[in-house]
Design a protein around this motif. Sequence first.
Motif, short mmCIF file in Angstrom:
data_model
loop_
_atom_site.label_atom_id
_atom_site.label_comp_id
_atom_site.label_asym_id
_atom_site.label_seq_id
_atom_site.Cartn_x
_atom_site.Cartn_y
_atom_site.Cartn_z
N CYS A 131 -106.22 37.39 -50.14
CA CYS A 131 -107.07 38.11 -51.10
C CYS A 131 -108.31 37.33 -51.51
N SER A 189 -111.84 32.98 -58.21
CA SER A 189 -111.16 34.10 -58.85
C SER A 189 -109.65 33.92 -58.82
N VAL A 249 -107.59 36.19 -58.42
CA VAL A 249 -106.98 37.13 -57.48
C VAL A 249 -106.65 36.46 -56.15
N HIS A 268 -101.12 43.56 -52.46
CA HIS A 268 -101.45 44.92 -52.03
C HIS A 268 -102.45 45.55 -52.99
N LEU A 269 -102.24 45.35 -54.29
CA LEU A 269 -103.14 45.90 -55.30
C LEU A 269 -104.54 45.29 -55.17
N TYR A 270 -104.61 43.97 -55.03
CA TYR A 270 -105.91 43.30 -54.93
C TYR A 270 -106.66 43.71 -53.68
N SER A 311 -106.32 46.49 -52.07
CA SER A 311 -106.74 47.88 -52.26
C SER A 311 -108.02 47.95 -53.07
N ARG A 312 -108.13 47.13 -54.10
CA ARG A 312 -109.34 47.11 -54.93
C ARG A 312 -110.54 46.60 -54.13
N GLN A 313 -110.27 45.73 -53.15
CA GLN A 313 -111.34 45.22 -52.29
C GLN A 313 -111.63 46.13 -51.11
N ASP A 314 -110.89 47.26 -51.03
CA ASP A 314 -111.05 48.24 -49.96
C ASP A 314 -110.83 47.58 -48.59
#
Length: 241
Positions: A116, A212, A214, A228-230, A232-235
């Motif tokens: 990430c 960061s 993250v 997975h969340l991070y 997803s936020r980074q596309d």
Amino acid sequence: MTEAAKPAYWALIPAAGVGRRMNSDRPKQFLTLGRRTVLAHTLSIFLQHPRIRGVVLVVGSGIDPDALDLPEAGGRLFQVTGGAERADSVHNGLAFLAERAHADDWVLVHDAARPCLPAEDLDRLLQTLTGDPVGGLLVAPSTDTLKLSDAAGRVERTLDRSRVWRALTPQMFRLGVLRDALAAAAAAGVAVTDEASAMERVGWHPRLVEGSPVNIKITRPEDLEIAHLYLSRQDRLGDRP
């Protein structure tokens, strides 16, 4: 200095660990996040960066090539066999690079299980350390109150958290100096858990570059959900470079 004479940037990804704390049937770097493995996400960060000349991937012996899920690399990805410990794997990767790169080239050592890493953190590290005489590493500030224990398991004192940082990766040092520092630690029988520790041991003072939070290291099963969340936020979950 001409463009051709400037030090190059190389990434080195030690991925020979077995990840016992994941309680999985495979090493954590080969687990899946979205459509890609953790390792593929990590490699893509560096393969997509225009200033990284090449990426050295260090894997364990006997690894099934199909498990690697390697991104397209255009001849910039090199595979090396790792050692028993992380420091051994990094040493093997540096030895490979020493035959292809200059001693003053920069090497960015990054954990395979940190998929990430934000692109802006990588840019900041390169920009901050390019002219640095030592090199350094990404870090995150401590947000908890930290206690130092004594031998009996009681609090000896409380640390000043304003001066305490969590070491992240990449950790960026010159190829020749880093190789010498790791060799010196190995010769003395000292186990180092990151590259900065090896540099500190021989008298260098790496620079801290805030990154960061993250940029997590996947260590336990619950970390996969956070990663997975991070991503997803980074596309980045559906990317296939």
